[in-house]
Motif scaffolding. Structure first.
Motif, mmCIF file in Angstrom:
data_model
loop_
_atom_site.group_PDB
_atom_site.id
_atom_site.type_symbol
_atom_site.label_atom_id
_atom_site.label_comp_id
_atom_site.label_asym_id
_atom_site.label_seq_id
_atom_site.Cartn_x
_atom_site.Cartn_y
_atom_site.Cartn_z
ATOM 1 N N GLY A 1 -0.696 25.866 -22.646
ATOM 2 C CA GLY A 1 -2.072 25.477 -22.876
ATOM 3 C C GLY A 1 -3.078 26.610 -22.823
ATOM 4 N N ARG A 2 -4.340 26.220 -22.848
ATOM 5 C CA ARG A 2 -5.462 27.155 -22.923
ATOM 6 C C ARG A 2 -5.659 27.920 -21.628
ATOM 7 N NH1 ARG A 2 -10.875 24.223 -24.394
ATOM 8 N NH2 ARG A 2 -10.630 23.512 -22.240
ATOM 9 N N ASN A 3 -5.379 27.247 -20.493
ATOM 10 C CA ASN A 3 -5.644 27.850 -19.186
ATOM 11 C C ASN A 3 -4.375 27.933 -18.343
ATOM 12 O OD1 ASN A 3 -8.560 28.056 -19.516
ATOM 13 N ND2 ASN A 3 -8.594 25.830 -19.322
ATOM 14 N N PHE A 4 -4.273 29.017 -17.586
ATOM 15 C CA PHE A 4 -3.128 29.149 -16.687
ATOM 16 C C PHE A 4 -3.125 28.005 -15.687
ATOM 17 C CE2 PHE A 4 -1.297 30.795 -12.695
ATOM 18 C CZ PHE A 4 -0.007 31.049 -13.133
ATOM 19 N N SER A 5 -4.234 27.816 -14.975
ATOM 20 C CA SER A 5 -4.343 26.682 -14.049
ATOM 21 C C SER A 5 -5.755 26.556 -13.524
ATOM 22 C CB SER A 5 -3.380 26.827 -12.870
ATOM 23 O OG SER A 5 -3.587 25.791 -11.916
ATOM 24 N N ALA A 6 -6.194 25.304 -13.396
ATOM 25 C CA ALA A 6 -7.511 25.003 -12.823
ATOM 26 C C ALA A 6 -7.475 24.947 -11.311
ATOM 27 C CB ALA A 6 -8.014 23.671 -13.378
ATOM 28 N N GLY A 7 -6.332 25.261 -10.691
ATOM 29 C CA GLY A 7 -6.232 25.232 -9.241
ATOM 30 C C GLY A 7 -5.820 23.873 -8.712
ATOM 31 N N SER B 1 5.286 27.828 0.993
ATOM 32 C CA SER B 1 5.870 27.980 -0.342
ATOM 33 C C SER B 1 5.471 29.321 -0.937
ATOM 34 C CB SER B 1 5.439 26.830 -1.258
ATOM 35 O OG SER B 1 4.033 26.791 -1.404
ATOM 36 N N ALA B 2 4.191 29.706 -0.765
ATOM 37 C CA ALA B 2 3.745 31.001 -1.280
ATOM 38 C C ALA B 2 4.507 32.144 -0.623
ATOM 39 C CB ALA B 2 2.245 31.160 -1.045
ATOM 40 N N ARG B 3 4.714 32.050 0.683
ATOM 41 C CA ARG B 3 5.454 33.091 1.394
ATOM 42 C C ARG B 3 6.868 33.238 0.818
ATOM 43 N NH1 ARG B 3 4.029 34.166 6.588
ATOM 44 N NH2 ARG B 3 3.512 31.981 6.977
ATOM 45 N N ARG B 4 7.495 32.099 0.556
ATOM 46 C CA ARG B 4 8.861 32.131 0.036
ATOM 47 C C ARG B 4 8.905 32.752 -1.354
ATOM 48 N NH1 ARG B 4 12.315 29.088 -3.036
ATOM 49 N NH2 ARG B 4 14.485 29.448 -2.510
ATOM 50 N N ALA C 1 -4.728 28.470 -8.033
ATOM 51 C CA ALA C 1 -3.894 29.119 -9.036
ATOM 52 C C ALA C 1 -3.723 30.604 -8.753
ATOM 53 C CB ALA C 1 -4.495 28.925 -10.426
ATOM 54 N N LEU C 2 -4.695 31.206 -8.053
ATOM 55 C CA LEU C 2 -4.561 32.607 -7.674
ATOM 56 C C LEU C 2 -3.320 32.819 -6.811
ATOM 57 C CD1 LEU C 2 -8.286 33.310 -6.751
ATOM 58 C CD2 LEU C 2 -7.064 34.298 -8.700
ATOM 59 N N ILE C 3 -2.983 31.826 -5.995
ATOM 60 C CA ILE C 3 -1.795 31.945 -5.150
ATOM 61 C C ILE C 3 -0.561 32.139 -6.015
ATOM 62 C CG2 ILE C 3 -0.358 30.829 -3.404
ATOM 63 C CD1 ILE C 3 -2.822 29.206 -2.564
ATOM 64 N N PHE C 4 -0.434 31.335 -7.073
ATOM 65 C CA PHE C 4 0.718 31.426 -7.958
ATOM 66 C C PHE C 4 0.821 32.822 -8.569
ATOM 67 C CE2 PHE C 4 2.277 26.964 -9.082
ATOM 68 C CZ PHE C 4 1.755 26.391 -7.941
ATOM 69 N N TRP D 1 -4.257 31.052 0.843
ATOM 70 C CA TRP D 1 -3.549 32.340 0.872
ATOM 71 C C TRP D 1 -4.586 33.438 0.669
ATOM 72 C CZ3 TRP D 1 1.634 33.659 1.530
ATOM 73 C CH2 TRP D 1 2.049 34.925 1.095
ATOM 74 N N LEU D 2 -5.026 34.083 1.749
ATOM 75 C CA LEU D 2 -6.079 35.080 1.653
ATOM 76 C C LEU D 2 -5.494 36.424 1.204
ATOM 77 C CD1 LEU D 2 -9.262 35.243 2.335
ATOM 78 C CD2 LEU D 2 -8.458 36.767 4.137
ATOM 79 N N GLY D 3 -5.148 36.480 -0.073
ATOM 80 C CA GLY D 3 -4.683 37.739 -0.640
ATOM 81 C C GLY D 3 -5.823 38.637 -1.084
#
Length: 285
Positions: free
Chosen positions: A59-65, A111-114, A134-137, A166-168
Motif C-alpha cells: 500500500g501507500r503507507n508503511f504503517s499508521a502505527g 517482541s521488539a527486543r526479540r 510503526a517506528l518500532i518495526f 520503544w524509546l529508540g
C-alpha cells in the motif's frame, strides 16, 4: 472471513520477505498483526536457507502505527488468547491478565527486543507514512531503506504520552534531535532521517523493492555465521553503551504516562488536543 495481516514471501534464494498486508487500514498495528509478524520471523529464523529477512509493507503507507480504535479489553483479550501458546517471547510465561502494562510489555517491548536480536540480518523498506508504533518495526531492523516519499513521526506527546513504547529516539536521532522530534510531534522526511543517520539509503518509490532486494541478495552471499557474529557484535556494543537498559527505563515512564491519563481522563491517552480520540471506545484496564 479471517483478515490477512501479514504475508510471507521468498523473493530470492537466501531471502525471506515479511509484508504487512493491511493496506486498507494503512497497516495499522493490532496485537494479531504483532503475533503474525512474530510467527513470520520465527519461520524465517528456522529456515536455514534464509540468510536475510526483509520487512516491508503493502500500500501507500508503511504503517499508521498502533490501531487505537481497539479498546484496552480487545488488546488484553488478544494477549490472553495468544500468550499460553507463545514460544520464544521473553517474559511470556503466564497469561497477560494484569492489565494494560502486561499487554504492552509483552506485545510491544518484548517482541521488539526479540526482533532486534534475531540472529539474521534484517532490512526494513519504508514508503509513505511511518507513524508512532510503526517506528518500532523499522528501528529494530538492522538496515532501513526509505523511499523519497517516506515520512516519519512520533506524535504521541499530543496524546499526553512521552513517546512510543520503544524509546529508540536518542539512539536513532541523537539526543537533541530526539527531543525536538518528540516535543514538536513534527513529521520528518526521508532525507532528514538519512541526514541524521536513521536511514541507510533513500531511493525513488518505484525502486524501493528492487533496491532493498538487491542489498539483501548482496548480504546473502556472505557466510551465515559471520553475519550472525557481526550483528551480535554491533548490538552488544549498543548494549554495553546502555541502549537496552535505557529503553527498558523509558518503558516505565511510558506506563507512568498511561497511568496519569487514566487518572485524568479515564483512558490511557489524553484526548484534549485530538478530537478524533473522543470517538474511540474508552474503558480503564
Amino acid at each position: 472471513m479471517t483478515e490477512t495481516l501479514v504475508r510471507y514471501e521468498d523473493p530470492a534464494p537466501g531471502v525471506a520477505r515479511i509484508v504487512l498486508a493491511r493496506a486498507d487500514k494503512h497497516n495499522a498495528i493490532n496485537p494479531k498483526m504483532i503475533f503474525a509478524v512474530n510467527d513470520a520471523f520465527d519461520r524465517a529464523l528456522a529456515d536455514d536457507s534464509v540468510k536475510v529477512i526483509i520487512l516491508a509493507a503493502d500500500g501507500r503507507n508503511f504503517s499508521a502505527g498502533h490501531d487505537i480504535a481497539e479498546t484496552v479489553e480487545m488488546y488484553q483479550a488478544d494477549m490472553q488468547e495468544r500468550s499460553p501458546r507463545i514460544s520464544g517471547w521473553s517474559g511470556f510465561n503466564e497469561p497477560a491478565t494484569h492489565g494494560w502494562y502486561a499487554a504492552e510489555k509483552e506485545g510491544y517491548l518484548e517482541s521488539a527486543r526479540r526482533w532486534r536480536n534475531i540472529s539474521k540480518p534484517t532490512i526494513c523498506a519504508v514508503q509513505g507514512k511511518c507513524i508512532a508504533g510503526a517506528l518500532i518495526f523499522a528501528w529494530v531492523c538492522d538496515i532501513i531503506i526509505a523511499s523519497k516519499n517516506a515520512v516519519f513521526s512520533d506524535p504521541v506527546a499530543t496524546f499526553g504520552m512521552p513517546s512510543i513504547e520503544w524509546l529508540g529516539h536518542p539512539w536513532e536521532l541523537g539526543p537533541r534531535k530526539a527531543k525536538e522530534f518528540l516535543f514538536t510531534s513534527d513529521s520528518w522526511s526521508a532525507d532528514e532521517a538519512h541526514r541524521l543517520g536513521m536511514v541507510n539509503h533513500v531511493v525513488e518509490l518505484d525502486e524501493l523493492a528492487d533496491f532493498t532486494l538487491a542489498m539483501a541478495q548482496k548480504i546473502a552471499t556472505k557466510p551465515s555465521f559471520a553475519l550472525k557474529l557481526a550483528k551480535e557484535a554491533v548490538n552488544k556494543t549498543l548494549d554495553i553503551q546502555g541502549q537496552m537498559n535505557a529503553i527498558d527505563a523509558a518503558f516505565y515512564l511510558h506506563q507512568l504516562g498511561h497511568n496519569q491519563n487514566f487518572r485524568l481522563f479515564g483512558w490511557g491517552m489524553d484526548p484534549t488536543n485530538t478530537p478524533a480520540l473522543a470517538t474511540v471506545p474508552k474503558k480503564p484496564a
